[in-house]
Design an enzyme around this catalytic site. Sequence first.
Site, mmCIF file in Angstrom:
data_model
loop_
_atom_site.group_PDB
_atom_site.id
_atom_site.type_symbol
_atom_site.label_atom_id
_atom_site.label_comp_id
_atom_site.label_asym_id
_atom_site.label_seq_id
_atom_site.Cartn_x
_atom_site.Cartn_y
_atom_site.Cartn_z
ATOM 1 N N ASP A 23 23.187 18.803 37.012
ATOM 2 C CA ASP A 23 24.012 19.904 37.150
ATOM 3 C C ASP A 23 22.916 21.018 37.878
ATOM 4 O OD1 ASP A 23 25.060 22.981 37.749
ATOM 5 O OD2 ASP A 23 25.279 22.419 35.264
ATOM 6 N N LYS A 87 18.279 28.927 43.770
ATOM 7 C CA LYS A 87 19.766 27.785 44.532
ATOM 8 C C LYS A 87 20.300 29.196 45.546
ATOM 9 C CE LYS A 87 24.252 26.081 42.672
ATOM 10 N NZ LYS A 87 25.434 25.230 41.553
ATOM 11 N N GLU A 187 30.595 20.475 41.927
ATOM 12 C CA GLU A 187 30.374 21.059 40.138
ATOM 13 C C GLU A 187 32.109 21.590 39.558
ATOM 14 O OE1 GLU A 187 28.669 24.503 40.947
ATOM 15 O OE2 GLU A 187 26.833 24.046 41.274
ATOM 16 N N ASP A 211 35.108 29.022 37.609
ATOM 17 C CA ASP A 211 33.230 28.833 36.843
ATOM 18 C C ASP A 211 32.464 30.341 37.159
ATOM 19 O OD1 ASP A 211 30.593 27.636 36.475
ATOM 20 O OD2 ASP A 211 30.956 27.133 38.036
#
Length: 619
Positions: A23, A87, A187, A211
């Site tokens: 992850d 990211k 994800e 999330d």
Amino acid sequence: MAKVAINLSTGALQQEEVIVGIDLGTTNSLVAYIHPETKKPVAINDLGRGTIVPSVVHFTQNGETIVGNEAKEYLTTDPANTIYSVKRLLGKSYKDLGEHKDYFGYKIIDDDSEGLVKIRAGDKFYSPIELSAEILKELRERAEHALKTPVNRAVITVPAYFNDSQRQATRDAGKLAGLEVLRIVNEPTAASLAYGIGIDPSEEKTIAVYDLGGGTFDISILSLHQGIFEVLSTHGDTYLGGDDMDRAIINYWIQENQLVADTLNEDKNLQQELRLKAEEAKKALSQQQIYTSKVNDIECGITRHKFEELIAPIVAKTIDSCRQAMGDAKLKPEQIDAVIMVGGSTRVPMVYETVSEFFGKPANNTLNPDEVVALGAAIQADILSGNRKDILLLDVTPLTLGIETMGGLMDSIIPRNSKIPTKAGRQYTTSIDGQVNMKISVYQGERDLVKENRKLAEFDLKGIPAMPAGFPKVDVNFILNADGILKVEAIELRSGVRQEVEVKPQYGLTDSQVEQMLMDSITHAREDVSARMVIEARTTAEQMLYQVERFLEKNSQHLTEEEIKMTQENLKKLRDVLPSGDKDQILKAVDTLEEQTSPFAERVMQISIKQAMAGKKIE
Ligand code: ADP
Ligand code: MG
């Protein structure tokens, strides 16, 4: 590639090496694997340092690279050389960052081109791919250290909304970290797998994955059908998360203690201490009703009740997103079979309750929300390794398919390991004014330069109407059917001219050749990335030279002699370093030229506007 490894702790021979699940998060990253005995996914905790590796990279004065908790400590003391949230930059151009440019505490190169962003730390320029690779390398090393076996293959997760170039960038980062990336997995899909949803191919379900991480919020609605997850809709906010909760607490303390925000702005250490305290308070309030502490003389107390009042607007925003995503998927809450909680911030009881209430059923939160994505990635890795005989493996394409772009670079269209049949495409344009033909060269392979890959076909798209460079819109589509036949078509959208070709990529290619090509791409990853960066730097530089030269020709009357001289000197410097092949030198020269000339454009624009207002004709 099957390799024989010896497990140093048990002395046993391992025929199959492990494939890890990773992850790669905005705030935190983790690596997990399937425990060979229990067959259960486990997040790797190397040397008892915890399973979570903060996604922070620090470059020290003496040229070392530090990743994780240790790097995080430099966020306040040396922000210019400490890179977080990389990211957010993956696969993005400076223009894509829009209003969020000030979010970053380090320098992002603003050459204003459409090219991908670069980050400057000291005298070096890094791509987000290289920085992500540093994080992946750290995870890989931790896994190797903890498992006492080489780790060469991985599954990496990305948000469901990541586009093609962000996914490709993630793959490239993996490759640069010495990992063969077997698959990029969404994800939310990984989180579902971790909860055992999607393992049984006969299962039909609709799933909502909520999330809430440190700085981002995503809601994804998935439909599971015949063992395949389909993303029905996604929504969210790329600048909303636990950090906002921390800030709300700090602001509350500032008010309660009647602190002056200005003095706080100057005291970086105090700022950092308060930030850590606020996070600690928030986490404590997930368990208890009241928190009290002090930073110097500042009272840092807060009740859960007050905290919930502070974060209510944040939670409400996420629920708005959920409503939106449900609307886009044309679903009502009662049609959702399972709700899954992901991300550290879902530990806040109010978040859990509000989400469960919205969907009308208790959300799944029995797994550790920080780890759940990595755990699911490990399950996906296990499935791909063929360890689960009960699961059908779909046909995949063994090598990447793509075309040649500027400077002989490989632009991948269908990444390796994509399930077939599949379809993908991308839009291109011309680089020269009045260009009427475009050569489309199709390649197969993992290397960054097409000359190292296998050429499959080539054709010319002819009869593009003459237009300025950058105007034509050429769609190139790759259609790979179930028999492994690839159709490549190119269409110029403004004129409709089109051309196509069919090839069979697997024709004449043996398994050992495929293996060799994969091996080569890993062994040459570093040099390939450097070569790519030099070519990209040169392309940026050439565009910059072209623009500034044209600008000088047209607008020199609005510049002083001094300015013209300065510009010419900087142009010359850039032209001089161009052949050097040193990307840092080239980008530095681009940066200097950009910084020196950027005020000119605005000045000329204002003059033009004034003239236009005065009714004068402008060009
Ligand atoms: P990302 O996906 O963005 O990398 P994570 O899922 O790791 O982020 O979430 C990190 C966030 O979770 C941080 O803001 C952290 O403070 C928050 N968090 C972690 N544990 C708790 C807890 N017990 N209660 C509330 N928030 C928590
Ligand atoms: Mg996350």
